[in-house]
Write an enzyme that holds these catalytic residues in place. Structure first.
Site, PDB file in Angstrom:
ATOM      1  N   HIS A 215       0.811  -1.216   0.000  1.00  0.00           N
ATOM      2  CA  HIS A 215       0.000   0.000   0.000  1.00  0.00           C
ATOM      3  C   HIS A 215       0.843   1.264   0.000  1.00  0.00           C
ATOM      4  CE1 HIS A 215       0.851   0.672   4.306  1.00  0.00           C
ATOM      5  NE2 HIS A 215       0.597  -0.614   4.493  1.00  0.00           N
ATOM      6  N   CYS A 231       3.895  -4.946   6.458  1.00  0.00           N
ATOM      7  CA  CYS A 231       3.411  -4.577   5.131  1.00  0.00           C
ATOM      8  C   CYS A 231       4.533  -3.986   4.286  1.00  0.00           C
ATOM      9  CB  CYS A 231       2.274  -3.571   5.237  1.00  0.00           C
ATOM     10  SG  CYS A 231       0.676  -4.316   5.611  1.00  0.00           S
TER      11      CYS A 231
END
Length: 256
Positions: A215, A231
């Site tokens: 992201h 992440c």
């Protein structure tokens, strides 16, 4: 950023809280993000352990569930199910799988379940098979994401990864969903992909599992460092470009 994301259905919004960093989870997306740019796969059947006949080099098969519940098996034609997944899942997200082998009426797929690396055989009739020409390769030591189309490199992008205490796991995964957070200037940026992998150290957070994501970020200064809970962070301009071309089901390898 965090080891898990907000999730949204492709056709109906939903939400999933995971092991996300920051003071609060992201808001419900304003709208679902655009999805697959895929083409029908070639017809025919292939023996297990081989590339599907007629599949061009650098392309990969993707199976989308078309039944309310997906059952997987340890081997084709076995009568003992190994597990089941509701479709859509409890967050309203339709299921997709990266296909590794195709044998007659069966597909060997990667499964978006713990432990990482889980695989199982699905009945082909329970899915719709498409293709993706893309492949993502993350080199943790170089803090770099390489994007390939049909085997050719089209971009190399800097990324942030997990810290030593909350590392980004290595292995072979795939993109399970594309999400659009309500605040494009928030900690997840304008877009976020969910991956089929999970954090090795964060197993529960606010009632959800530790799903790994790819992201954007509101801290571009930390891209290129070890700063997340697992992440993979990109600059917002880069995640916007990827959101415009990558279909769900695209394979992601993480190494280094």
């Amino acid at each position: 950023m965090a080891a898990a994301l907000l999730a949204a259905a492709l056709l109906a919004a939903g939400c999933l809280l995971g092991a996300c960093s920051g003071p609060a989870a992201p808001a419900r997306p304003a709208a679902p993000a655009s999805q697959a740019r895929a083409t029908p796969p070639p017809a025919g059947t292939e023996p297990a352990g081989t590339e599907p006949a007629g599949l061009a080099a650098g392309r990969h098969l993707v199976a989308q569930a078309v039944v309310p519940e997906i059952t997987w098996f340890a081997s084709p034609d076995t009568g003992a199910p190994q597990g089941r997944l509701a479709n859509p899942n409890r967050e309203g997200v339709p299921l997709v799988f990266a296909v590794e082998q195709r044998r007659a009426h069966w597909l060997l797929v990667q499964l978006p379940v713990r432990p990482n690396g889980s695989r199982g055989w699905l009945r082909a009739e329970d899915t719709r098979v498409t293709e993706t020409p893309y492949d993502l390769q993350v080199d943790r030591s170089a803090h770099r994401l390489t994007v390939l189309r049909e085997g050719a490199v089209i971009a190399r992008l800097p990324v942030g990864i997990g810290t030593g205490g909350t590392p980004t796991p290595s292995g072979r995964f795939y993109l399970t969903e594309l999400l659009r957070p309500a605040d494009p200037n928030g900690p997840w940026g304008p877009y976020a992909f969910g991956l089929s992998g999970f954090s090795d150290v964060i197993t529960r957070f606010n009632g959800a599992d530790g799903i790994i994501g790819l992201h954007g970020t509101n801290r571009p200064d930390l891209v290129g460092t070890d700063a997340s809970h697992g992440c993979i962070r990109l600059r917002n301009a880069d995640i916007e470009k990827l959101a415009g071309i990558l279909p769900v089901g695209t394979p992601v390898s993480i190494r280094g």
